[in-house]
Design an enzyme around this catalytic site. Structure first.
Site, short mmCIF file in Angstrom:
data_model
loop_
_atom_site.label_atom_id
_atom_site.label_comp_id
_atom_site.label_asym_id
_atom_site.label_seq_id
_atom_site.Cartn_x
_atom_site.Cartn_y
_atom_site.Cartn_z
N TYR A 70 0.77 -1.08 -0.14
CA TYR A 70 0.11 0.04 -0.07
C TYR A 70 0.81 1.36 0.33
CZ TYR A 70 -4.48 2.47 0.92
OH TYR A 70 -5.57 3.03 0.78
N TYR A 117 -5.44 5.69 -7.41
CA TYR A 117 -5.94 5.70 -5.81
C TYR A 117 -7.30 4.98 -5.80
CZ TYR A 117 -7.13 6.76 -0.83
OH TYR A 117 -7.26 6.77 0.25
#
Lengths: 387, 319
Positions: free
Chosen positions: A291, A341
């Site tokens: 991440y 994103y």
């Protein structure tokens, strides 16, 4: 798990800055694409899982897509920390026969709609446990994700002698990977370390290019039993392990009170569980989806998961460790810094492509792929493998 | 967006007539540059700006370049005829218009446009003479800053009679908005803490100038941020101690972007470690943000944010 399950379908909308459609439409489009990818009709779906933060109710998505009856629906809290936990919930539901085919989705207009990076003066306003937690920070203007992460980053730099360039190398690598991914927003747009260093301050020590982009888009995943998945369109991505994790003394994003502030204890929790469940060790992983909403947290993730010793991630990265030809290619699709994103869900789709052997930046012999979710928050992670 | 407003007709007409006259006056020469274009000045300017192009400073390199010798950075155009610290500005046709605007209450000023045109590179030895003419006057307009007039002028720099550089410059002269609130009454600070029965003691302490740390009444454990239970001994019986008020910066950030309601950027937020053994978050104030560092000794200071809210903050302390 008593019944092994696998990801049998992936689907996404385009990744943009202005989708021009409602979040519910984005969700429905991604769900249709994931089902088509799996070769399943909507009527086969009996479970839906999403993030607590998603604005599209499961029943609304079911209505738009003609999914019909549901026997399982569930939501995961803590922002992007939910990503891999949606798959974990789906796998648990299948293992316990709560559902047979579950779709996980995340859809938002995070750029053209509500932007998570913008201060929201109301987040500390209610005396709920979260409002009270925020109230020790928000009155001082400490109220954006970049700022919350920067506080950890500064301490990490101090303790391990890391510099802004060490974070910058993460951004450069992600943009390099995205440059050859046509689905990436930053397709054909790599950056240099000099450009990273010259980009303006957002919250020191974070430059603009330490912060991932903001995107509109949606991603959906179809999870079903491994036996069923074998009969579907693509070779299944077996869920070898999936887990959630919160550390002791955990807060949403401001866990400044519990330890030396240089690690991610919640990532250690999920890491230990992943190795235990899968029987694997870091050397079994050919590529990892880590991440990357902000560059600094990629470093302690490498350390917490055991890919390098504590404090040495900067050297691992400087030696090209996370690049496509390195010992642990990280985010071959370009991550959230480079591709889009979508709160971590696009990373899970990339892991599936790597297992299938269909990724644009395909890692040779990618048999086991590890994926993590939101960092600095209660999180989740999984390992996909070739069955 | 701007819209036309009505102002007292007489003021409007007076300003318009004055502007008309000054525009008709044409170009007025100013004082010649005190020094010709020269290498030392170029060296200082390029060093200050971080411009390392050797064509501005390295004779040999410049000789081999298309310029055949040292040239001055075009963006220095305005530099050569600046009056310097304490120097006297030569009069221009714009002065009277700006003065009249001040006189009628349009005391605010903000530069809105600056466009420079470079007709040729300047070389050491060029001696510049500026000349200014007023070229535009528009208003009154309603702007975000307040009602005002846009004034535009153009400066041309001549070297031996040849126009070498020019610049169009525009300012908005505006009437600053009157403060809506009564003097002494502050606007409500937007970033308010939520408070409940578990945390009220802390904020009550802040109002009294005490930095309170929760203490378990049974086992003595100190805890911040506080909560209803003692996680060590399960007691809900709690009290507090007053911290000494000193601490050291454990980590910190400098917030630049995006803007935060109720705050001016940049500002510093730190995790402060207290000798009592807990950490607390707060702003570091009363120093430049460049001076803040990990390990910096600080002490608590209480700042009133509005009528109801005081926040504990941190100021530098001698170690």
């Amino acid at each position: 798990m008593t019944i092994a399950s696998a990801i049998a379908g992936i689907g996404a909308t385009e990744f943009s800055k202005r989708s021009g459609r409602s979040e519910l439409q984005l969700a429905a489009e991604a769900v249709f694409r994931a089902l088509d990818d799996a070769g399943l009709p909507p009527s086969e779906v009996d479970g839906l899982v999403t993030y607590s933060q998603d604005a599209n109710q499961e029943i609304a998505v079911a209505r738009e897509t003609g999914i019909g009856e549901l026997s399982f629906f569930s939501r995961i809290p803590y922002g992007g920390g939910a990503a891999c936990a949606t798959v974990q919930q789906a796998a648990m539901a299948i293992a316990t026969r709560q559902a047979s085919t579950v779709v996980c989705y995340r859809a938002f207009n995070e750029r053209s709609g509500r932007r998570f990076g913008q201060p929201d003066a109301t987040i500390g306003g209610e005396p709920s446990s979260q409002g009270l937690e925020m109230s020790w920070h928000v009155p001082y203007g400490l109220m954006t994700p970049a700022a919350w992460v920067a506080m950890f980053a500064r301490r990490y730099m101090h303790t391990y002698g890391a510099g802004s360039e060490d974070f910058g190398r993460v951004a450069v690598a992600m943009r390099k990977h995205a440059a050859t991914n046509p689905a990436a927003w930053f397709y054909k747009r790599p950056i240099t370390l000099e450009e990273h260093q010259a980009s303006r301050w957002i919250v020191e020590p974070l430059h603009l290019l330490d912060c991932c982009q903001e995107s509109d888009g949606a991603v959906a995943l179809v999870i079903t039993s491994l036996d069923r998945a074998r009969d579907l369109r693509h070779s299944p991505a077996l869920i070898a392990a999936a887990t959630q994790g919160a550390g002791a003394g955990q807060m949403m994003m401001t866990s400044y009170y519990r330890d030396d502030m240089t690690g991610l204890p919640e990532m250690s929790v999920v890491g230990r569980k992943l190795w235990e469940m899968s029987g694997m060790s870091p050397s079994d992983i050919q590529t990892a989806i880590l991440y990357d909403h902000f560059t600094p947290f990629v470093l302690p993730q490498l350390e917490e998961l055991g890919f390098c010793p504590r404090g040495e991630a900067k050297d691992f990265i400087a030696d090209g460790g996370i690049e496509l030809d390195g010992p642990l290619p990280v985010n071959p699709h370009g991550g959230q810094l480079g591709e889009a994103y979508i709160h971590g869900m696009n990373g899970i789709a990339e892991a599936v492509r790597q297992i299938r052997g269909t990724a644009v930046n395909q890692i040779k012999n990618a048999r086991n792929v590890l994926v993590t979710a939101g960092t600095g928050v209660p999180t989740s992670a999984l390992i996909l493998t070739t069955p | 967006m701007t819209t036309v407003l009505t102002t007292p007709e007489s003021v409007r007409e007076l300003l318009a007539a004055l502007a008309e006259r000054q525009m008709a006056a044409g170009e007025t020469p100013g004082a010649p540059a005190p020094d010709p274009v020269n290498l030392p000045m170029i060296r200082h300017w390029t060093a200050a700006m971080g411009d390392r192009n050797p064509v501005y400073t390295d004779e040999e390199f410049a000789a081999r370049s298309v310029h055949g010798g040292i040239v001055a950075p075009p963006a220095m155009a305005q530099v050569w005829t600046m009056p310097g610290l304490g120097g006297e500005r030569s009069p221009t046709p714009v002065d009277d218009v700006l003065a009249a605007l001040d006189e009628h209450g349009f005391t605010g000023v903000v530069a809105t446009n600056c466009e420079q045109t470079y007709h040729r590179y300047l070389r050491p030895g060029d001696r510049l003479v500026p000349a200014t003419r007023m070229t535009g006057f528009a208003g009154p307009k309603r702007t975000a800053l307040g009602e005002g007039y846009f004034v535009t002028w153009e400066v041309t720099w001549y070297a031996s009679g040849e126009a070498v550089n020019s610049m169009v410059f525009r300012v908005l002269k505006f009437r600053p908005r009157e403060r809506k609130s009564q003097p002494g009454i502050r606007k409500s600070y937007p970033l308010r803490p939520a408070v409940n029965r578990d945390t009220e003691f802390f904020w009550e302490g802040v109002r009294k100038g005490e930095l309170r740390i929760q203490r378990c009444a049974r086992c003595g454990e100190l805890r911040h941020p506080p909560g209803p239970m003692c996680p060590r001994c399960r007691s809900a019986d709690r009290t507090h101690v007053t911290a000494s008020g000193v601490g050291t910066v454990y980590s910190y950030v400098v917030h630049h972007h995006p803007p935060v309601p109720g705050r001016e950027t940049p500002f510093v937020v730190a995790v402060v470690e207290l000798p009592e053994g807990v950490r607390i978050v707060g702003n570091v104030v009363d120093c430049r943000y460049e001076e803040v560092g990990i390990g910096m000794p600080v002490r608590v200071a209480y700042r009133r944010m509005d009528e109801d809210l005081i926040l504990p903050m941190w100021v530098p302390r001698e170690s």
